[in-house]
Scaffold this active site. Structure first.
Site, PDB file in Angstrom:
ATOM      1  N   GLY A  40       0.817  -1.203   0.000  1.00  0.00           N
ATOM      2  CA  GLY A  40       0.000   0.000   0.000  1.00  0.00           C
ATOM      3  C   GLY A  40       0.853   1.256   0.000  1.00  0.00           C
ATOM      4  N   SER A 112       6.499  -4.579  -1.740  1.00  0.00           N
ATOM      5  CA  SER A 112       6.137  -3.234  -2.149  1.00  0.00           C
ATOM      6  C   SER A 112       6.294  -2.277  -0.958  1.00  0.00           C
ATOM      7  CB  SER A 112       4.710  -3.238  -2.716  1.00  0.00           C
ATOM      8  OG  SER A 112       4.443  -2.071  -3.435  1.00  0.00           O
ATOM      9  N   TRP A 113       5.226  -1.588  -0.527  1.00  0.00           N
ATOM     10  CA  TRP A 113       5.341  -0.748   0.659  1.00  0.00           C
ATOM     11  C   TRP A 113       5.804  -1.573   1.861  1.00  0.00           C
ATOM     12  CZ3 TRP A 113       6.320   3.449   3.070  1.00  0.00           C
ATOM     13  CH2 TRP A 113       6.022   3.562   4.437  1.00  0.00           C
ATOM     14  N   ASP A 262       9.351  -5.293 -13.268  1.00  0.00           N
ATOM     15  CA  ASP A 262       8.820  -4.352 -12.283  1.00  0.00           C
ATOM     16  C   ASP A 262       9.254  -2.944 -12.682  1.00  0.00           C
ATOM     17  OD1 ASP A 262       8.256  -2.816  -9.945  1.00  0.00           O
ATOM     18  OD2 ASP A 262       8.362  -4.637  -8.724  1.00  0.00           O
ATOM     19  N   HIS A 290       5.319  -6.040 -11.314  1.00  0.00           N
ATOM     20  CA  HIS A 290       5.105  -5.777  -9.892  1.00  0.00           C
ATOM     21  C   HIS A 290       3.988  -6.643  -9.307  1.00  0.00           C
ATOM     22  CE1 HIS A 290       5.765  -3.243  -6.353  1.00  0.00           C
ATOM     23  NE2 HIS A 290       4.456  -3.189  -6.200  1.00  0.00           N
TER      24      HIS A 290
END
Length: 308
Positions: A40, A112-113, A262, A290
């Site tokens: 996120g 990711s985050w 990605d 991604h």
């Protein structure tokens, strides 16, 4: 892949500022502790993450970060105060969760985050981390978020034109322009902004099943608000802070699993991290973006299994 498991224990943790986190534990109650950090910010926990971890070996902790999932207050409420939702708050929450679950040290797994948060947490509390298993890696640099909000406009011109035109095609930070609309108390304004933000993300960052594409209503709004909130503030990190802080990870082993397609690779992030973090290993998965792939999941699972 390992089977999806159901939690055998769950609860809520008050972390201050009126926030309560929802957490749950899967797998072996006396197994090796591992915490999973969702993406996120604001994507919320995903039960499918348990497929990466052997339930006979690991005690798997999943939780919803501030403002999303079943944590409260929820960032998808009509009016929202995001002032106590920052990277420092999330790191402190993670350390409080570890202590409350009586975990001495744990493996940190994130994508990711979740990779950004995992790296920041490990740099600040290396003595609490047995290792890092990361995928779809980012480091919270503005050069990364600028790429995702403006730099990819030439690659996805039609989608970017719609994304940019929604906020009047400003010269400055598109995240800040969107955030202003996303926190507007008028539902006609903030819901339209959330749809426009998510349409752009869906165009440039193919999502894994069950993530952004399945978010509706307040979860979709919370996701857009939190991502724009963090990006507009540079994730409350100095540019290159994570890369410059990798000397604090000298005793923390890890694996970064990265898709060769990605888009964050365009600013060199995985290779810069690999160069700075000498105890880490970079595994590049071919023909994967991604959003992941079957090969990506297998490589991520193998990386987690290597810490058994």
């Amino acid at each position: 892949m390992h089977p999806v498991t159901e939690p055998h224990t769950s609860g809520r943790l008050a972390v201050g500022d009126g926030h309560e986190l929802h957490w749950q534990i899967h797998g072996n109650p006396t197994g090796k502790p591992v915490v999973v950090l969702h993406g996120g910010p604001g994507a919320g926990l995903r039960i499918r993450a348990t497929r990466l971890l052997d339930p006979a070996v690991y005690r798997v902790v999943l939780f919803d970060q501030r403002g999303c999932g079943r944590s409260t207050p929820h960032a998808g409420e009509p009016e929202v105060d995001l002032s106590t939702n920052t990277t420092d708050h999330l790191v402190a929450d993670l350390e409080l969760l570890r202590a409350s679950l009586d975990v001495e040290r744990w493996l940190v797994l994130g994508a990711s985050w979740g990779a950004v948060l995992g790296l920041v947490y490990a740099q600040r509390f290396p003595e609490r981390v047995t290792g890092l298993v990361l995928a779809g890696v980012a480091t919270g640099r503005r050069v990364e978020t600028d790429l995702l909000t403006r730099g990819l406009g030439e690659v996805f011109p039609e989608a970017w034109r719609e994304f940019s035109d929604f906020v009047g095609a400003p010269e400055g930070d598109l995240s800040a322009a969107y955030l202003e609309r996303l926190v507007d108390p008028d539902p006609l304004v903030h819901l339209a902004a959330a749809d426009a933000w998510c349409a752009w993300e869906e165009a440039v960052l193919p999502q894994t099943p069950g993530s952004l594409a399945d978010k509706v209503g307040r979860d979709r709004l919370a996701f857009a608000r939190l991502v724009a909130h963090y990006w507009a503030h540079g994730s409350w990190l100095r540019e290159n802070e994570v890369l410059d802080g990798c000397d604090r990870l000298a005793g923390v082993p890890g694996v970064v699993v990265q898709g060769e397609l990605d888009l964050i690779n365009l600013v060199g992030t995985p290779w810069l991290l690999d160069r700075a973090w000498t105890a880490g290993e970079l595994v590049v998965v071919r023909e994967t973006a991604h959003g992941g792939s079957a090969a990506m999941s297998e490589a991520w699972k193998a990386a987690a299994d290597s810490f058994r």
